[in-house]
Design an enzyme around this catalytic site. Structure first.
Site, PDB file in Angstrom:
ATOM      1  N   ILE A  95       0.845  -1.192   0.000  1.00  0.00           N
ATOM      2  CA  ILE A  95       0.000   0.000   0.000  1.00  0.00           C
ATOM      3  C   ILE A  95       0.880   1.243   0.000  1.00  0.00           C
ATOM      4  O   ILE A  95       1.818   1.337   0.787  1.00  0.00           O
ATOM      5  CB  ILE A  95      -0.873   0.022   1.281  1.00  0.00           C
ATOM      6  CG1 ILE A  95      -1.667  -1.280   1.405  1.00  0.00           C
ATOM      7  CG2 ILE A  95      -1.804   1.229   1.284  1.00  0.00           C
ATOM      8  CD1 ILE A  95      -2.173  -1.530   2.810  1.00  0.00           C
ATOM      9  N   CYS A  96       0.556   2.188  -0.889  1.00  0.00           N
ATOM     10  CA  CYS A  96       1.257   3.468  -0.866  1.00  0.00           C
ATOM     11  C   CYS A  96       0.419   4.460  -0.094  1.00  0.00           C
ATOM     12  O   CYS A  96      -0.575   4.986  -0.605  1.00  0.00           O
ATOM     13  CB  CYS A  96       1.458   3.997  -2.282  1.00  0.00           C
ATOM     14  SG  CYS A  96       2.696   3.083  -3.154  1.00  0.00           S
ATOM     15  N   LEU A  97       0.791   4.689   1.151  1.00  0.00           N
ATOM     16  CA  LEU A  97       0.028   5.618   1.977  1.00  0.00           C
ATOM     17  C   LEU A  97       1.056   6.361   2.819  1.00  0.00           C
ATOM     18  O   LEU A  97       1.918   5.734   3.444  1.00  0.00           O
ATOM     19  CB  LEU A  97      -0.961   4.825   2.850  1.00  0.00           C
ATOM     20  CG  LEU A  97      -1.908   5.630   3.724  1.00  0.00           C
ATOM     21  CD1 LEU A  97      -2.819   6.494   2.869  1.00  0.00           C
ATOM     22  CD2 LEU A  97      -2.753   4.698   4.584  1.00  0.00           C
ATOM     23  N   CYS A 148       6.950   4.185  -3.259  1.00  0.00           N
ATOM     24  CA  CYS A 148       6.176   5.184  -4.006  1.00  0.00           C
ATOM     25  C   CYS A 148       6.871   6.547  -3.992  1.00  0.00           C
ATOM     26  O   CYS A 148       7.391   6.964  -3.062  1.00  0.00           O
ATOM     27  CB  CYS A 148       4.790   5.342  -3.400  1.00  0.00           C
ATOM     28  SG  CYS A 148       4.423   4.231  -2.066  1.00  0.00           S
TER      29      CYS A 148
END
Lengths: 148, 294
Positions: A95-97, A148
């Site tokens: 996940i890119c967060l 990311c």
């Protein structure tokens, strides 16, 4: 020190076993190093509310000073869990967060607040696609990191 | 003479790092016999005696080390080892005062002091442990004076626990147990004890909810990072307070405010005296209920 992460996780676990926001549930926490949570998205047609998505949390000894590692897991059956389609979620579950990378993390976050953030990231999504995967493959080709 | 002592001390340190505690203690003892004015030898022997669970001797060594450095000399390690031995011997009051001295000495170190990066956090945690121990014992005393059955049962469990722990220490000294095995036994005893206490309290809470309900620690006394009650809170520019040691730990990694992510450094922090007074008042308050959420 080791004492801090296990105490804090023990307390989070006790709280989580009490009440959680709608759509978020604890699946298992066999020890204080790895937990699994299920989340459902309640009001976005891209993700039917009956679909649940499995998150795996891995905590280091330095949690909560360091961020946990959080990824979506794919499970084939019993129960089936897919990786949700989202421009910032890779097909392997990463996940890119911002709050999950070391720049964006803050020790006042916790498992519940991370789940809420991921839930709202999915709820606000309008594109059922993974536009990042092509970029990621390019990165890998170039020998870069899949970050990311 | 001091040169010989120094080389024996080094041998002791090597043995200690290899987990050979009995050998290490022996080297330190030889070192002390050669030269008895080096406080570090006593501090190191105190540490190894903690591992061997010889609490009395650990206390003596710590005090000896503190005596050599003088009443105002920097000797945080000796105060920390002293505190550990005192807590193990069930003297939380003395342990707290030693732990606070150790904490204060790393907070305001002398210019030549050697401080490890983890010391502050370790000592801060230990202060908290002593406070909890003191709080629980006093609370139980008060309940027992009121003839409270739960307090009496808890005390019996506590006495049994202490007896089992002493038994492990005795067998360790008689070399029936190795140090690793002994520390495993101790953990088992402690976790069994905690399980039984939790079970007992649940039973009383179910049977008599009005008199035996758990008490929550007020949120404003809880550090948002560790979720533990605070004892030395500092306030940031945006008005939120954190336990000093944990916030320092966060700032080492990222010099930002945990909530706003604005730049933040140790120099921007201020003591929060009002909140500290509130924390102290909580620790002094005693509770007719147990604390739900240690």
């Amino acid at each position: 020190m080791a004492g801090m992460s296990s105490k804090r996780l023990q307390k989070e676990l006790t709280k989580i076993q009490g009440t959680l926001p709608p759509g978020i549930s604890l699946v298992s926490a066999p020890d204080l190093r790895e937990w699994q949570m299920d989340i459902a998205i309640l009001d976005n047609p891209i993700y039917p509310p009956s679909d649940h998505y499995r998150l795996r949390f891995q905590f280091s000894q330095s949690y909560p000073i360091e961020a946990p590692e959080v990824v979506f897991m794919a499970i084939n059956s019993n129960p089936e869990r897919k990786i949700p389609l989202h421009p910032h979620i890779y097909s392997n579950g990463i996940i890119c967060l911002d709050l999950l990378d070391s720049q964006g993390w803050s020790p006042v976050h916790n498992v519940e607040s991370i789940c809420i953030s991921i839930q709202s990231m999915l709820a606000g999504n309008t594109k059922a696609e993974r536009e990042f995967d092509s970029i990621r493959l390019l990165w890998l080709d170039l020998g870069g990191l899949a970050d990311c | 003479m001091s040169y010989l002592a120094e080389s024996l001390k080094e041998k002791g340190n090597i043995a200690f790092r290899n987990g050979e505690f009995i050998e290490a203690e022996d080297y330190y003892t030889q070192a002390v016999q050669k030269y008895s004015r080096n406080p570090l030898i006593f501090t190191n022997r105190a540490n190894v005696r903690l591992k061997l669970q010889r609490w009395d001797e650990a206390v003596n060594d710590s005090l000896k080390s503190i005596e050599i450095t003088g009443p105002n000399g920097q000797n945080h390690k000796a105060f920390y080892f002293l505190a550990q031995a005192q807590l193990a011997m069930h003297h939380p009051h003395e342990a707290l005062s030693s732990a606070l001295t150790a904490y204060d000495q790393v907070l305001h170190p002398s210019p030549t002091a050697k401080i490890s990066p983890r010391d502050m956090e370790t000592f801060s945690n230990f202060v908290l442990r002593c406070k909890k121990a003191k709080f629980e014992i006093r609370d139980r005393d008060r309940l027992r004076r009121q003839g409270d059955l739960r307090a009496e049962l808890e005390e019996t469990l506590d006495i049994n626990k202490q007896r089992d722990l002493d038994d492990v220490s005795r067998r360790l000294e008689a070399r029936e147990l190795g140090p690793v095995e002994a520390s495993e036994r101790n953990q088992e005893i402690l976790s069994n004890f905690e399980k039984k206490i939790a079970e007992l309290r649940t039973l009383f809470a179910v049977a008599d909810p009005t008199n035996h309900k758990p008490r929550e620690i007020p949120d404003h006394l809880i550090d948002m990072i560790t979720f533990e009650p605070m004892h030395d809170p500092v306030i940031t520019k945006n008005g939120h307070s954190y336990e000093r040691a944990t916030l320092y730990e966060h700032l080492k990694r990222s010099p930002t405010d945990p909530l706003t992510r604005d730049p933040l450094t140790i120099n921007d922090l201020r003591n929060n005296f009002g909140l500290k007074a509130a924390c102290d008042a909580f620790w002094e308050s005693g509770a007719s209920e147990w604390i739900a959420d240690w």
